[in-house]
Design a protein around this motif. Structure first.
Motif, PDB file in Angstrom:
ATOM      1  N   ALA A 168      -4.050  21.417 -61.593  1.00  0.00           N
ATOM      2  CA  ALA A 168      -2.845  22.208 -61.341  1.00  0.00           C
ATOM      3  C   ALA A 168      -1.767  21.916 -62.375  1.00  0.00           C
ATOM      4  O   ALA A 168      -1.132  22.838 -62.911  1.00  0.00           O
ATOM      5  CB  ALA A 168      -2.319  21.917 -59.933  1.00  0.00           C
ATOM      6  N   VAL A 169      -1.546  20.648 -62.676  1.00  0.00           N
ATOM      7  CA  VAL A 169      -0.537  20.292 -63.673  1.00  0.00           C
ATOM      8  C   VAL A 169      -0.954  20.791 -65.051  1.00  0.00           C
ATOM      9  O   VAL A 169      -0.133  21.313 -65.819  1.00  0.00           O
ATOM     10  CB  VAL A 169      -0.308  18.768 -63.677  1.00  0.00           C
ATOM     11  CG1 VAL A 169       0.566  18.349 -64.858  1.00  0.00           C
ATOM     12  CG2 VAL A 169       0.354  18.327 -62.372  1.00  0.00           C
ATOM     13  N   GLY A 170      -2.239  20.660 -65.384  1.00  0.00           N
ATOM     14  CA  GLY A 170      -2.707  21.119 -66.681  1.00  0.00           C
ATOM     15  C   GLY A 170      -2.525  22.610 -66.879  1.00  0.00           C
ATOM     16  O   GLY A 170      -2.013  23.060 -67.918  1.00  0.00           O
ATOM     17  N   LEU A 171      -2.926  23.406 -65.887  1.00  0.00           N
ATOM     18  CA  LEU A 171      -2.773  24.859 -66.013  1.00  0.00           C
ATOM     19  C   LEU A 171      -1.308  25.275 -65.950  1.00  0.00           C
ATOM     20  O   LEU A 171      -0.887  26.225 -66.616  1.00  0.00           O
ATOM     21  CB  LEU A 171      -3.583  25.561 -64.920  1.00  0.00           C
ATOM     22  CG  LEU A 171      -5.106  25.486 -65.082  1.00  0.00           C
ATOM     23  CD1 LEU A 171      -5.798  26.208 -63.941  1.00  0.00           C
ATOM     24  CD2 LEU A 171      -5.538  26.077 -66.425  1.00  0.00           C
ATOM     25  N   GLY A 172      -0.534  24.563 -65.140  1.00  0.00           N
ATOM     26  CA  GLY A 172       0.899  24.853 -65.100  1.00  0.00           C
ATOM     27  C   GLY A 172       1.565  24.582 -66.441  1.00  0.00           C
ATOM     28  O   GLY A 172       2.425  25.344 -66.899  1.00  0.00           O
ATOM     29  N   ALA A 173       1.156  23.486 -67.081  1.00  0.00           N
ATOM     30  CA  ALA A 173       1.701  23.169 -68.404  1.00  0.00           C
ATOM     31  C   ALA A 173       1.285  24.223 -69.427  1.00  0.00           C
ATOM     32  O   ALA A 173       2.071  24.617 -70.297  1.00  0.00           O
ATOM     33  CB  ALA A 173       1.225  21.785 -68.836  1.00  0.00           C
TER      34      ALA A 173
ATOM     35  N   ALA B 130      -4.396  33.341 -49.296  1.00  0.00           N
ATOM     36  CA  ALA B 130      -4.256  34.738 -49.722  1.00  0.00           C
ATOM     37  C   ALA B 130      -2.790  35.182 -49.639  1.00  0.00           C
ATOM     38  O   ALA B 130      -2.290  35.883 -50.536  1.00  0.00           O
ATOM     39  CB  ALA B 130      -5.135  35.637 -48.857  1.00  0.00           C
ATOM     40  N   VAL B 131      -2.091  34.755 -48.592  1.00  0.00           N
ATOM     41  CA  VAL B 131      -0.669  35.095 -48.471  1.00  0.00           C
ATOM     42  C   VAL B 131       0.134  34.454 -49.599  1.00  0.00           C
ATOM     43  O   VAL B 131       1.046  35.069 -50.168  1.00  0.00           O
ATOM     44  CB  VAL B 131      -0.138  34.651 -47.091  1.00  0.00           C
ATOM     45  CG1 VAL B 131       1.367  34.889 -46.991  1.00  0.00           C
ATOM     46  CG2 VAL B 131      -0.855  35.405 -45.972  1.00  0.00           C
ATOM     47  N   CYS B 132      -0.197  33.195 -49.926  1.00  0.00           N
ATOM     48  CA  CYS B 132       0.495  32.515 -51.032  1.00  0.00           C
ATOM     49  C   CYS B 132       0.325  33.278 -52.342  1.00  0.00           C
ATOM     50  O   CYS B 132       1.267  33.401 -53.143  1.00  0.00           O
ATOM     51  CB  CYS B 132      -0.038  31.089 -51.190  1.00  0.00           C
ATOM     52  SG  CYS B 132       0.352  29.980 -49.828  1.00  0.00           S
ATOM     53  N   VAL B 133      -0.880  33.787 -52.573  1.00  0.00           N
ATOM     54  CA  VAL B 133      -1.127  34.571 -53.788  1.00  0.00           C
ATOM     55  C   VAL B 133      -0.297  35.848 -53.777  1.00  0.00           C
ATOM     56  O   VAL B 133       0.326  36.218 -54.782  1.00  0.00           O
ATOM     57  CB  VAL B 133      -2.628  34.889 -53.923  1.00  0.00           C
ATOM     58  CG1 VAL B 133      -2.869  35.851 -55.081  1.00  0.00           C
ATOM     59  CG2 VAL B 133      -3.433  33.606 -54.120  1.00  0.00           C
TER      60      VAL B 133
ATOM     61  N   LEU C 282       1.393  25.522 -57.900  1.00  0.00           N
ATOM     62  CA  LEU C 282       1.117  25.416 -56.465  1.00  0.00           C
ATOM     63  C   LEU C 282      -0.146  26.190 -56.095  1.00  0.00           C
ATOM     64  O   LEU C 282      -0.958  25.718 -55.285  1.00  0.00           O
ATOM     65  CB  LEU C 282       2.308  25.929 -55.654  1.00  0.00           C
ATOM     66  CG  LEU C 282       3.578  25.086 -55.682  1.00  0.00           C
ATOM     67  CD1 LEU C 282       4.638  25.713 -54.795  1.00  0.00           C
ATOM     68  CD2 LEU C 282       3.307  23.659 -55.241  1.00  0.00           C
ATOM     69  N   LEU C 283      -0.310  27.372 -56.658  1.00  0.00           N
ATOM     70  CA  LEU C 283      -1.498  28.170 -56.342  1.00  0.00           C
ATOM     71  C   LEU C 283      -2.771  27.458 -56.788  1.00  0.00           C
ATOM     72  O   LEU C 283      -3.777  27.436 -56.054  1.00  0.00           O
ATOM     73  CB  LEU C 283      -1.400  29.541 -57.009  1.00  0.00           C
ATOM     74  CG  LEU C 283      -0.367  30.508 -56.432  1.00  0.00           C
ATOM     75  CD1 LEU C 283      -0.336  31.795 -57.241  1.00  0.00           C
ATOM     76  CD2 LEU C 283      -0.659  30.816 -54.968  1.00  0.00           C
ATOM     77  N   VAL C 284      -2.739  26.881 -57.975  1.00  0.00           N
ATOM     78  CA  VAL C 284      -3.924  26.173 -58.462  1.00  0.00           C
ATOM     79  C   VAL C 284      -4.209  24.953 -57.591  1.00  0.00           C
ATOM     80  O   VAL C 284      -5.365  24.678 -57.247  1.00  0.00           O
ATOM     81  CB  VAL C 284      -3.743  25.777 -59.935  1.00  0.00           C
ATOM     82  CG1 VAL C 284      -4.905  24.916 -60.412  1.00  0.00           C
ATOM     83  CG2 VAL C 284      -3.633  27.022 -60.808  1.00  0.00           C
ATOM     84  N   PHE C 285      -3.170  24.217 -57.240  1.00  0.00           N
ATOM     85  CA  PHE C 285      -3.360  23.039 -56.390  1.00  0.00           C
ATOM     86  C   PHE C 285      -3.970  23.421 -55.045  1.00  0.00           C
ATOM     87  O   PHE C 285      -4.959  22.825 -54.599  1.00  0.00           O
ATOM     88  CB  PHE C 285      -2.024  22.322 -56.193  1.00  0.00           C
ATOM     89  CG  PHE C 285      -2.097  21.158 -55.242  1.00  0.00           C
ATOM     90  CD1 PHE C 285      -2.915  20.075 -55.507  1.00  0.00           C
ATOM     91  CD2 PHE C 285      -1.337  21.154 -54.086  1.00  0.00           C
ATOM     92  CE1 PHE C 285      -2.985  19.001 -54.626  1.00  0.00           C
ATOM     93  CE2 PHE C 285      -1.393  20.082 -53.202  1.00  0.00           C
ATOM     94  CZ  PHE C 285      -2.221  19.005 -53.476  1.00  0.00           C
ATOM     95  N   SER C 286      -3.402  24.432 -54.383  1.00  0.00           N
ATOM     96  CA  SER C 286      -3.937  24.863 -53.086  1.00  0.00           C
ATOM     97  C   SER C 286      -5.359  25.381 -53.225  1.00  0.00           C
ATOM     98  O   SER C 286      -6.233  25.078 -52.403  1.00  0.00           O
ATOM     99  CB  SER C 286      -3.038  25.943 -52.479  1.00  0.00           C
ATOM    100  OG  SER C 286      -1.737  25.463 -52.243  1.00  0.00           O
TER     101      SER C 286
ATOM    102  N   LEU D 294       0.163  25.531 -48.615  1.00  0.00           N
ATOM    103  CA  LEU D 294      -0.352  26.569 -47.726  1.00  0.00           C
ATOM    104  C   LEU D 294       0.579  26.821 -46.546  1.00  0.00           C
ATOM    105  O   LEU D 294       0.534  27.881 -45.924  1.00  0.00           O
ATOM    106  CB  LEU D 294      -1.740  26.173 -47.206  1.00  0.00           C
ATOM    107  CG  LEU D 294      -2.847  26.047 -48.255  1.00  0.00           C
ATOM    108  CD1 LEU D 294      -4.120  25.512 -47.606  1.00  0.00           C
ATOM    109  CD2 LEU D 294      -3.116  27.388 -48.924  1.00  0.00           C
ATOM    110  N   LEU D 295       1.432  25.849 -46.239  1.00  0.00           N
ATOM    111  CA  LEU D 295       2.340  25.982 -45.103  1.00  0.00           C
ATOM    112  C   LEU D 295       3.635  26.705 -45.461  1.00  0.00           C
ATOM    113  O   LEU D 295       4.394  27.081 -44.570  1.00  0.00           O
ATOM    114  CB  LEU D 295       2.689  24.597 -44.543  1.00  0.00           C
ATOM    115  CG  LEU D 295       1.528  23.748 -44.031  1.00  0.00           C
ATOM    116  CD1 LEU D 295       2.015  22.349 -43.661  1.00  0.00           C
ATOM    117  CD2 LEU D 295       0.862  24.414 -42.832  1.00  0.00           C
ATOM    118  N   LEU D 296       3.895  26.893 -46.743  1.00  0.00           N
ATOM    119  CA  LEU D 296       5.182  27.458 -47.149  1.00  0.00           C
ATOM    120  C   LEU D 296       5.415  28.877 -46.636  1.00  0.00           C
ATOM    121  O   LEU D 296       6.542  29.207 -46.254  1.00  0.00           O
ATOM    122  CB  LEU D 296       5.315  27.400 -48.676  1.00  0.00           C
ATOM    123  CG  LEU D 296       5.335  25.988 -49.277  1.00  0.00           C
ATOM    124  CD1 LEU D 296       5.613  26.051 -50.767  1.00  0.00           C
ATOM    125  CD2 LEU D 296       6.329  25.096 -48.578  1.00  0.00           C
ATOM    126  N   PRO D 297       4.397  29.774 -46.598  1.00  0.00           N
ATOM    127  CA  PRO D 297       4.667  31.091 -45.995  1.00  0.00           C
ATOM    128  C   PRO D 297       5.073  31.002 -44.526  1.00  0.00           C
ATOM    129  O   PRO D 297       5.960  31.742 -44.077  1.00  0.00           O
ATOM    130  CB  PRO D 297       3.324  31.824 -46.157  1.00  0.00           C
ATOM    131  CG  PRO D 297       2.671  31.164 -47.322  1.00  0.00           C
ATOM    132  CD  PRO D 297       3.055  29.724 -47.224  1.00  0.00           C
TER     133      PRO D 297
END
Length: 420
Positions: free
Chosen positions: A228-233, A335-338, A346-350, A377-380
């Motif tokens: 997640a950090v790598g792709l975010g960077a 799916a809702v997060c996407v 966050l998407l990559v991590f989840s 996943l709980l954020l929505p």
């Protein structure tokens, strides 16, 4: 122009105002000392930490009531059950001094467990007059509070303070939140993962990489944080390239995301490599995991269990049904997060946490525990509760969820015979 008035008189010179005393310039938040910044951040997060502690206290009170009825000792059980033995054995004897335990698929070995949590146990045990099991429980509980703080920080940054408070409390009332009261490494790992995600969404890439390294030394799912950090960077570098085309916008330094991405996987890769050296084989860690039947099979085992639950006429354990429901709900929430376009990190991590939970061939009931750190996943749900207009509605929902989570947690700890 003269100072003579229209009637011929002499105009008095205008009084010159006395200079005002200058007030000392207020210090900006960035210029305050580290301790002051920490205290200010703690005050801002206080409602979230208190809310999280309150919902977890409901579970502990229910377990204490169970103690009174059955004469058991819940704190001792929470600090010693299942995998807690291994972490404490490593803390006391080290990896080399921990004896393997015979198992049906080969000996269970301490090398399957990552080193940060046992190291913290050893540190606290050496400093405080506590038995090693209670030192382990103390480390886990402090890790849980640090994780709730990090979850609040991420949610508050993206959605506002109210959503952050609710997100921290929601993390404490999930079906398997009882693990957050146990001497398990998921809590320390979640703390590192949550703060790594916060560092990423605030573009502090070196901090994100450092925290990712610590997460990778805490659990094998640290690979999800590293990816997640790598792709975010990488995404940050793409944004930088586009900003450079607009000469009016200053692009951030390119080397920070590059360095953050480079150090992110060092913890996970370093421990895997170290175990390989100890075992004399590059895949030594994965061979150790074979005793637990823990290997990635692309979801075949998960599919077989779910199919058997639906097709066979045999009774289904409550835990099996709860894990299946947790997996289904997690896929839906992802799916809702996407659709809500959460930040890439966050998407990559989840997504990685879901992939590892669904694709692992190990014991089926552990999959819900694997998803405990997947807080994004709980954020929505947290954002939806924050938008409720009825006064006290969100608090009522969280209170009811806390009671349900506590009841199921008591079942997992005292009734169900296997580990979560």
């Amino acid at each position: 122009m003269s100072d003579t008035s229209v009637d011929g008189g002499t105009r008095a010179p205008a009084a010159v105002p006395a200079p005002r005393a200058r007030r000392p310039a207020a210090r900006s938040p960035r210029r305050r000392g580290p301790l002051n910044r920490l205290l200010a951040s703690a005050r801002y997060a206080a409602p979230a930490l208190l809310g999280y502690a309150a919902v977890r206290a409901v579970g502990l009170v229910l377990l204490a009531l169970w103690d009174l009825k059955h004469g058991t000792h819940s704190l001792h059980r929470l600090s010693t059950m299942w995998d807690a033995y291994w972490y404490q054995d490593i803390a006391v004897h080290g990896y080399a001094g921990s004896k393997p335990v015979p198992g049906p698929n080969g000996p269970y070995q301490a090398y399957a467990f990552f080193p940060v949590y046992p190291a913290l146990i050893k540190l606290v045990w050496s400093l405080l007059p506590l038995p090693v099991n209670y030192a382990a429980l103390l480390v886990a509980w402090v890790g849980a509070l640090a994780a709730a703080w990090g979850i609040f920080a991420v949610a508050a940054r993206l959605y506002g303070r109210r959503t952050g408070v609710i997100a921290a409390a929601l993390w404490g009332v999930t079906p398997y939140a009882v693990v957050e009261s146990m001497a398990y490494s998921e809590l320390v790992f979640t703390a590192f993962a949550a703060w790594a995600m916060y560092a990423a969404v605030t573009h502090r890439w070196i901090w994100a990489g450092t925290l990712s390294t610590l997460a990778g030394l805490s659990r094998p799912t640290g690979v999800a944080v590293a990816v997640a950090v790598g792709l975010g960077a990488f995404g940050a570098l793409v944004v930088r390239w586009w900003r450079r085309r607009d000469r009016k916008t200053k692009a951030p330094a390119w080397w920070r995301p590059v360095l953050g991405a480079a150090i992110a996987p060092l913890g996970f890769a370093g421990y895997i490599g170290w175990v390989g050296l100890q075992k004399g084989s590059w895949d030594g860690y994965f061979k150790v995991q074979e005793a637990w039947e823990s290997q990635f099979d692309f979801g075949r085992s998960t599919y077989k269990v779910l199919r058997a639950m639906l097709m066979n006429a045999e009774p289904v354990w409550l835990t099996d049904a709860m894990v299946a429901g947790t997996l289904a709900a997690s896929v839906l929430l992802f799916a809702v997060c996407v659709l809500q376009r959460q930040p890439l990190t966050l998407l990559v991590f989840s997504g990685m946490m879901l992939l590892l939970a669904l694709g692992d061939a190990a014991y089926f009931n552990s999959r819900a525990r694997f998803l405990i750190p997947a807080f994004a996943l709980l954020l929505p749900l947290a954002a939806g509760l924050a938008r409720l207009r009825t006064k006290g509605a969100a608090a009522a929902v969280l209170a009811f969820a806390a009671l349900c989570s506590a009841s199921y947690g008591g079942y997992v700890v005292f009734v169900y015979t296997n580990s979560p």
